[in-house]
Design a protein around this motif. Sequence first.
Motif, PDB file in Angstrom:
ATOM      1  N   VAL A   1      39.330  38.687  62.885  1.00  8.72           N
ATOM      2  CA  VAL A   1      39.449  38.167  62.022  1.00  8.72           C
ATOM      3  C   VAL A   1      39.216  38.640  60.502  1.00  8.72           C
ATOM      4  N   ASP A   2      40.069  39.097  59.628  1.00 15.35           N
ATOM      5  CA  ASP A   2      40.110  39.851  58.812  1.00 15.35           C
ATOM      6  C   ASP A   2      39.816  39.407  57.456  1.00 15.35           C
ATOM      7  N   LEU A   3      38.256  38.899  57.139  1.00 13.64           N
ATOM      8  CA  LEU A   3      38.108  38.125  55.662  1.00 13.64           C
ATOM      9  C   LEU A   3      39.172  38.126  54.443  1.00 13.64           C
ATOM     10  N   GLU A   4      39.672  39.451  54.297  1.00 14.44           N
ATOM     11  CA  GLU A   4      40.583  39.118  53.150  1.00 14.44           C
ATOM     12  C   GLU A   4      41.454  39.118  53.942  1.00 14.44           C
ATOM     13  N   ASN A   5      42.014  38.417  54.368  1.00 12.48           N
ATOM     14  CA  ASN A   5      43.200  37.954  54.994  1.00 12.48           C
ATOM     15  C   ASN A   5      42.785  36.036  54.328  1.00 12.48           C
ATOM     16  N   VAL A   6      42.895  35.442  53.542  1.00 12.26           N
ATOM     17  CA  VAL A   6      42.468  34.509  53.776  1.00 12.26           C
ATOM     18  C   VAL A   6      43.551  33.283  54.053  1.00 12.26           C
ATOM     19  N   LYS A   7      44.438  33.666  54.159  1.00 11.99           N
ATOM     20  CA  LYS A   7      45.191  32.088  54.786  1.00 11.99           C
ATOM     21  C   LYS A   7      44.664  32.518  56.422  1.00 11.99           C
ATOM     22  N   HIS A   8      44.610  33.112  57.171  1.00  5.92           N
ATOM     23  CA  HIS A   8      44.391  33.536  58.496  1.00  5.92           C
ATOM     24  C   HIS A   8      43.225  33.174  58.952  1.00  5.92           C
TER      25      HIS A   8
END
Length: 243
Positions: free
Chosen positions: A56-63
Amino acid sequence: MDLYNKHIVLTGGTSGVGRQLVAQLARDNQLIVLGRDQTKLLALKNQHPTIITYQVDLENVKHVHQVAQSLAKDLPKVDVLINNAAVQFMPQIHEDTFVFATVEREINTNFTSVCALIHGLLPALGNSTPARIVNVNSALGLVPKTSSAVYCASKGALNIFSQSLRYQFENSAIRVQQAFLPLVDTDMTTGRGKNKMSAQSAATAIITGIEKSEKDIDIGAIRILRALLMFAPGVARRILKRS
């Protein structure tokens, strides 16, 4: 809370304090580690085969929110959520080396993803009595320094957010804790400061604070900072300003 046979979700578990938390918690608990780097996650799982990892990339809040919702459906419960991941960029906003895109990266990783994880995991947290949300913070969430203004702001936001969440959950079985770290010897702090706390000691202190149900887990020099903020706030601000 005795951290034994618990379902624990952890961010930032592939390095630094997070990696030490994995080392100390994985044997006796079901640990779910969220991280961006799949290679590092695989290496971590090879070392601790019982853990579950999610890229999970925490920069991608939607994901992040989607993954949290999926986990809430798949897991019978979440006893502890430890929001440990953080990034910090040093350039000052007026310097040529400052990159504006890092503003969103820091805010999303350090703060907005925390909101997304908490909201998405609420059904699973609600299935545990009691449940813990543990937000790992910094001295810079209490007093800013000159560089890393966005990092300081994100940690300050995390501090106020955590306090407000305590009010929101005070009539539930969910408790919100914060762990305030001093300067710890990690990749993030390479080349900065002296007399750093080891990541292993910091992780041990976080675990002890969770087990003792401390609202604010003040670790190492943070206790001195708290005293200064009470009795000599100007001194505290001058010290942190040049840190």
